[in-house]
Design an enzyme around this catalytic site. Structure first.
Site, PDB file in Angstrom:
ATOM      1  N   ASP A  63      -7.821   1.573  -1.051  1.00  0.00           N
ATOM      2  CA  ASP A  63      -6.465   2.000  -1.396  1.00  0.00           C
ATOM      3  C   ASP A  63      -5.433   0.992  -0.910  1.00  0.00           C
ATOM      4  O   ASP A  63      -5.568   0.433   0.185  1.00  0.00           O
ATOM      5  CB  ASP A  63      -6.152   3.361  -0.763  1.00  0.00           C
ATOM      6  CG  ASP A  63      -6.975   4.492  -1.358  1.00  0.00           C
ATOM      7  OD1 ASP A  63      -7.542   4.297  -2.450  1.00  0.00           O
ATOM      8  OD2 ASP A  63      -7.044   5.560  -0.729  1.00  0.00           O
ATOM      9  N   SER A  64      -4.381   0.793  -1.696  1.00  0.00           N
ATOM     10  CA  SER A  64      -3.350  -0.176  -1.310  1.00  0.00           C
ATOM     11  C   SER A  64      -2.683   0.210   0.006  1.00  0.00           C
ATOM     12  O   SER A  64      -2.311  -0.657   0.798  1.00  0.00           O
ATOM     13  CB  SER A  64      -2.304  -0.311  -2.418  1.00  0.00           C
ATOM     14  OG  SER A  64      -1.697   0.931  -2.696  1.00  0.00           O
TER      15      SER A  64
END
Length: 272
Positions: A63-64
Protein backbone atom coordinates in the site's frame (compact mmCIF):
# COMPACT_ATOMS: atom_id res chain seq x y z
CA UNK A 1 34.29 3.71 -16.89
CA UNK A 2 30.71 4.17 -18.10
CA UNK A 3 30.84 0.97 -20.17
CA UNK A 4 32.28 -0.93 -17.20
CA UNK A 5 29.50 0.23 -14.89
CA UNK A 6 26.87 -0.54 -17.52
CA UNK A 7 28.25 -4.03 -18.00
CA UNK A 8 28.29 -4.57 -14.24
CA UNK A 9 24.68 -3.41 -13.88
CA UNK A 10 23.33 -5.57 -16.69
CA UNK A 11 25.15 -8.63 -15.38
CA UNK A 12 23.20 -8.51 -12.11
CA UNK A 13 20.64 -11.28 -11.58
CA UNK A 14 18.54 -12.17 -8.57
CA UNK A 15 16.29 -10.84 -5.84
CA UNK A 16 17.10 -8.24 -3.20
CA UNK A 17 15.17 -6.26 -0.55
CA UNK A 18 14.61 -2.51 -0.55
CA UNK A 19 12.79 -0.21 1.85
CA UNK A 20 9.64 1.46 0.53
CA UNK A 21 8.86 4.69 2.39
CA UNK A 22 5.29 5.69 3.27
CA UNK A 23 3.57 7.86 0.69
CA UNK A 24 5.18 6.31 -2.39
CA UNK A 25 3.59 3.55 -4.43
CA UNK A 26 5.50 0.35 -5.04
CA UNK A 27 5.74 1.26 -8.74
CA UNK A 28 7.13 4.71 -7.93
CA UNK A 29 9.72 3.17 -5.63
CA UNK A 30 10.79 0.71 -8.31
CA UNK A 31 10.95 3.41 -11.00
CA UNK A 32 13.04 5.67 -8.75
CA UNK A 33 15.47 2.83 -8.05
CA UNK A 34 15.69 1.88 -11.72
CA UNK A 35 16.28 5.49 -12.82
CA UNK A 36 19.13 5.88 -10.34
CA UNK A 37 20.84 2.72 -11.53
CA UNK A 38 20.53 3.62 -15.21
CA UNK A 39 21.88 7.11 -14.53
CA UNK A 40 24.82 5.73 -12.55
CA UNK A 41 25.64 3.34 -15.42
CA UNK A 42 25.29 6.04 -18.06
CA UNK A 43 22.42 4.27 -19.77
CA UNK A 44 19.15 5.51 -21.18
CA UNK A 45 15.91 3.62 -20.75
CA UNK A 46 14.34 2.37 -23.95
CA UNK A 47 11.91 -0.31 -24.97
CA UNK A 48 12.09 -2.13 -28.28
CA UNK A 49 9.82 -5.06 -28.99
CA UNK A 50 9.08 -5.20 -25.27
CA UNK A 51 12.77 -5.56 -24.41
CA UNK A 52 13.91 -3.13 -21.73
CA UNK A 53 17.38 -1.76 -21.16
CA UNK A 54 17.23 -3.09 -17.61
CA UNK A 55 14.74 -5.74 -16.51
CA UNK A 56 13.38 -5.01 -13.02
CA UNK A 57 10.18 -5.76 -11.14
CA UNK A 58 8.82 -6.11 -7.62
CA UNK A 59 7.27 -9.08 -5.87
CA UNK A 60 3.95 -7.75 -4.65
CA UNK A 61 2.38 -4.33 -4.19
CA UNK A 62 2.64 -2.64 -0.81
CA UNK A 63 0.00 0.00 0.00
CA UNK A 64 1.19 3.52 -0.78
CA UNK A 65 0.46 4.59 2.82
CA UNK A 66 2.44 1.62 4.14
CA UNK A 67 6.19 1.25 4.50
CA UNK A 68 8.70 -1.54 4.76
CA UNK A 69 10.04 -4.42 2.73
CA UNK A 70 9.69 -4.55 -1.04
CA UNK A 71 11.40 -7.45 -2.81
CA UNK A 72 12.91 -6.43 -6.16
CA UNK A 73 13.96 -8.68 -9.00
CA UNK A 74 16.69 -7.66 -11.43
CA UNK A 75 17.70 -9.36 -14.67
CA UNK A 76 16.76 -13.03 -14.67
CA UNK A 77 15.66 -12.60 -11.06
CA UNK A 78 12.40 -11.13 -12.38
CA UNK A 79 11.39 -14.68 -13.31
CA UNK A 80 11.45 -15.59 -9.61
CA UNK A 81 9.09 -12.83 -8.44
CA UNK A 82 5.99 -15.00 -8.70
CA UNK A 83 7.16 -16.92 -5.65
CA UNK A 84 7.05 -13.68 -3.64
CA UNK A 85 3.37 -13.20 -4.47
CA UNK A 86 2.35 -16.47 -2.85
CA UNK A 87 4.92 -16.80 -0.08
CA UNK A 88 4.65 -15.99 3.62
CA UNK A 89 4.61 -12.34 4.65
CA UNK A 90 4.83 -10.58 8.01
CA UNK A 91 3.44 -7.20 9.00
CA UNK A 92 3.27 -4.98 12.04
CA UNK A 93 0.15 -2.85 12.00
CA UNK A 94 -1.54 -0.35 14.29
CA UNK A 95 -5.31 -0.15 14.05
CA UNK A 96 -7.56 2.64 15.26
CA UNK A 97 -10.86 1.65 16.85
CA UNK A 98 -14.03 3.67 16.35
CA UNK A 99 -13.14 5.11 12.95
CA UNK A 100 -13.79 3.67 9.47
CA UNK A 101 -12.53 5.16 6.19
CA UNK A 102 -13.23 4.49 2.52
CA UNK A 103 -9.67 3.22 1.95
CA UNK A 104 -9.65 1.27 5.25
CA UNK A 105 -6.58 3.25 6.37
CA UNK A 106 -5.60 6.73 7.52
CA UNK A 107 -5.15 8.02 3.96
CA UNK A 108 -8.88 7.89 3.27
CA UNK A 109 -12.01 9.85 4.13
CA UNK A 110 -13.81 8.99 7.36
CA UNK A 111 -17.08 7.22 6.53
CA UNK A 112 -18.22 6.13 9.99
CA UNK A 113 -17.47 6.60 13.67
CA UNK A 114 -18.66 4.31 16.47
CA UNK A 115 -18.10 3.99 20.23
CA UNK A 116 -15.24 1.76 21.35
CA UNK A 117 -15.30 2.25 25.13
CA UNK A 118 -16.70 -1.25 25.62
CA UNK A 119 -13.68 -2.93 23.97
CA UNK A 120 -11.09 -4.50 26.27
CA UNK A 121 -7.73 -6.12 25.58
CA UNK A 122 -9.27 -9.50 26.37
CA UNK A 123 -12.04 -8.89 23.84
CA UNK A 124 -9.53 -8.10 21.10
CA UNK A 125 -7.46 -11.19 21.88
CA UNK A 126 -10.57 -13.37 21.78
CA UNK A 127 -11.62 -11.87 18.45
CA UNK A 128 -8.23 -12.65 16.89
CA UNK A 129 -8.99 -16.36 17.07
CA UNK A 130 -11.71 -15.84 14.44
CA UNK A 131 -9.14 -14.53 12.00
CA UNK A 132 -6.43 -17.16 12.36
CA UNK A 133 -6.00 -20.12 10.03
CA UNK A 134 -7.86 -20.54 6.74
CA UNK A 135 -10.49 -17.80 6.50
CA UNK A 136 -12.57 -15.94 3.93
CA UNK A 137 -11.77 -12.28 3.34
CA UNK A 138 -13.37 -9.54 1.24
CA UNK A 139 -10.63 -7.42 -0.42
CA UNK A 140 -10.77 -3.60 -0.13
CA UNK A 141 -12.30 -1.55 -2.94
CA UNK A 142 -9.15 0.59 -2.91
CA UNK A 143 -6.73 -2.09 -4.08
CA UNK A 144 -4.56 -3.22 -6.98
CA UNK A 145 -7.16 -5.81 -7.97
CA UNK A 146 -8.57 -5.19 -11.44
CA UNK A 147 -11.90 -5.06 -13.22
CA UNK A 148 -11.89 -5.05 -17.01
CA UNK A 149 -8.13 -4.46 -16.94
CA UNK A 150 -8.28 -1.41 -14.66
CA UNK A 151 -7.41 -1.20 -10.97
CA UNK A 152 -10.37 -0.98 -8.61
CA UNK A 153 -8.74 1.93 -6.76
CA UNK A 154 -8.53 3.93 -10.02
CA UNK A 155 -12.16 3.19 -10.89
CA UNK A 156 -13.36 4.28 -7.44
CA UNK A 157 -11.37 7.53 -7.62
CA UNK A 158 -12.92 8.22 -11.03
CA UNK A 159 -16.36 7.97 -9.47
CA UNK A 160 -17.25 4.65 -11.08
CA UNK A 161 -19.62 2.55 -9.01
CA UNK A 162 -17.74 -0.65 -8.22
CA UNK A 163 -18.94 -3.70 -6.37
CA UNK A 164 -16.66 -5.34 -3.85
CA UNK A 165 -14.92 -8.49 -4.99
CA UNK A 166 -16.42 -11.65 -3.44
CA UNK A 167 -14.85 -13.10 -0.32
CA UNK A 168 -11.91 -15.34 -1.11
CA UNK A 169 -9.88 -17.86 0.90
CA UNK A 170 -6.69 -16.58 2.57
CA UNK A 171 -4.40 -17.96 5.26
CA UNK A 172 -3.26 -16.35 8.51
CA UNK A 173 -0.43 -18.31 10.11
CA UNK A 174 0.06 -16.16 13.20
CA UNK A 175 -1.81 -13.22 14.69
CA UNK A 176 -0.94 -11.62 18.02
CA UNK A 177 -1.81 -8.45 19.94
CA UNK A 178 1.36 -6.67 21.08
CA UNK A 179 -0.03 -3.35 22.32
CA UNK A 180 -3.44 -2.09 23.44
CA UNK A 181 -4.13 1.50 24.35
CA UNK A 182 -7.58 2.49 23.07
CA UNK A 183 -8.35 3.61 20.49
CA UNK A 184 -5.06 2.16 19.19
CA UNK A 185 -4.00 -1.48 19.09
CA UNK A 186 -0.97 -3.10 17.46
CA UNK A 187 -0.79 -6.52 15.85
CA UNK A 188 1.91 -8.78 14.46
CA UNK A 189 0.56 -10.62 11.43
CA UNK A 190 1.99 -13.52 9.44
CA UNK A 191 -0.08 -14.45 6.41
CA UNK A 192 -0.04 -15.96 2.95
CA UNK A 193 -0.44 -14.36 -0.46
CA UNK A 194 -3.51 -12.32 -1.39
CA UNK A 195 -4.13 -11.21 2.19
CA UNK A 196 -5.09 -7.61 3.03
CA UNK A 197 -4.20 -6.26 6.47
CA UNK A 198 -6.61 -3.37 5.92
CA UNK A 199 -9.48 -5.84 5.51
CA UNK A 200 -8.36 -7.65 8.65
CA UNK A 201 -8.50 -4.46 10.74
CA UNK A 202 -11.91 -3.61 9.28
CA UNK A 203 -13.24 -7.07 10.13
CA UNK A 204 -11.82 -6.99 13.66
CA UNK A 205 -13.59 -3.68 14.28
CA UNK A 206 -16.88 -5.16 13.09
CA UNK A 207 -16.36 -8.29 15.21
CA UNK A 208 -15.99 -6.02 18.25
CA UNK A 209 -19.31 -4.24 17.52
CA UNK A 210 -17.49 -1.11 16.42
CA UNK A 211 -15.37 -0.16 13.41
CA UNK A 212 -11.66 0.23 12.79
CA UNK A 213 -9.09 1.31 10.22
CA UNK A 214 -5.34 1.00 9.75
CA UNK A 215 -3.31 3.85 11.22
CA UNK A 216 0.12 2.43 10.38
CA UNK A 217 1.36 -0.58 8.42
CA UNK A 218 4.88 -1.96 8.00
CA UNK A 219 5.85 -5.08 6.04
CA UNK A 220 8.67 -6.78 7.93
CA UNK A 221 9.09 -10.05 6.00
CA UNK A 222 8.42 -11.40 2.54
CA UNK A 223 9.51 -14.90 1.63
CA UNK A 224 13.11 -15.38 2.86
CA UNK A 225 13.74 -11.63 3.17
CA UNK A 226 13.33 -9.59 6.35
CA UNK A 227 13.42 -5.90 7.15
CA UNK A 228 16.97 -5.77 8.52
CA UNK A 229 20.38 -4.21 7.85
CA UNK A 230 20.58 -5.85 4.40
CA UNK A 231 17.42 -4.06 3.27
CA UNK A 232 18.59 -1.29 0.96
CA UNK A 233 17.34 2.19 1.83
CA UNK A 234 17.47 5.02 -0.69
CA UNK A 235 20.98 6.15 0.27
CA UNK A 236 22.32 2.71 -0.77
CA UNK A 237 20.53 2.41 -4.09
CA UNK A 238 23.60 1.94 -6.23
CA UNK A 239 25.21 -0.83 -8.27
CA UNK A 240 27.84 -1.77 -5.69
CA UNK A 241 25.43 -2.19 -2.77
CA UNK A 242 22.97 -4.21 -4.85
CA UNK A 243 25.78 -6.46 -6.10
CA UNK A 244 26.86 -7.14 -2.50
CA UNK A 245 23.35 -8.06 -1.38
CA UNK A 246 22.85 -10.32 -4.41
CA UNK A 247 26.02 -12.23 -3.50
CA UNK A 248 24.47 -13.20 -0.18
CA UNK A 249 21.12 -14.19 -1.72
CA UNK A 250 22.53 -16.62 -4.33
CA UNK A 251 21.35 -14.96 -7.57
CA UNK A 252 20.87 -17.16 -10.65
CA UNK A 253 23.93 -17.38 -12.85
CA UNK A 254 23.00 -17.35 -16.55
CA UNK A 255 24.69 -16.04 -19.69
CA UNK A 256 24.26 -12.30 -20.15
CA UNK A 257 26.32 -11.73 -23.32
CA UNK A 258 23.50 -9.99 -25.17
CA UNK A 259 22.79 -7.67 -22.25
CA UNK A 260 26.48 -6.85 -21.85
CA UNK A 261 26.60 -5.88 -25.52
CA UNK A 262 23.57 -3.64 -24.97
CA UNK A 263 25.33 -2.02 -22.01
CA UNK A 264 28.45 -1.25 -24.04
CA UNK A 265 26.43 0.17 -26.92
CA UNK A 266 24.28 2.24 -24.57
CA UNK A 267 27.29 3.64 -22.71
CA UNK A 268 29.04 4.48 -25.98
CA UNK A 269 25.92 6.32 -27.18
CA UNK A 270 25.82 8.40 -24.00
CA UNK A 271 29.50 9.30 -24.32
CA UNK A 272 29.22 10.33 -28.00
Amino acid sequence: MAAEKASRLLSLNGLFPVYKPPGATSAQTLNDLKSRLLKEAGLKEFTKRRKQTLKMGHGGTLDSAASGLLVVGIGDGTKMLGVMLTGSKKYTTTGQLGKATDTLDASGTVTEEKPYDHITREAVEMALGRFTGSILQVPPLFSALKKNGKRLSCLVREGVEVEAKPARPVVVYKLSLTHFQPPLFTLDVECGGGFYVRSLIRDIGEALSSCASVKDLIRTKQGPFTLDDDTLRAERWDIEHIARVLQTSAPPQEPVCKRLKTAEDGAAAVQS
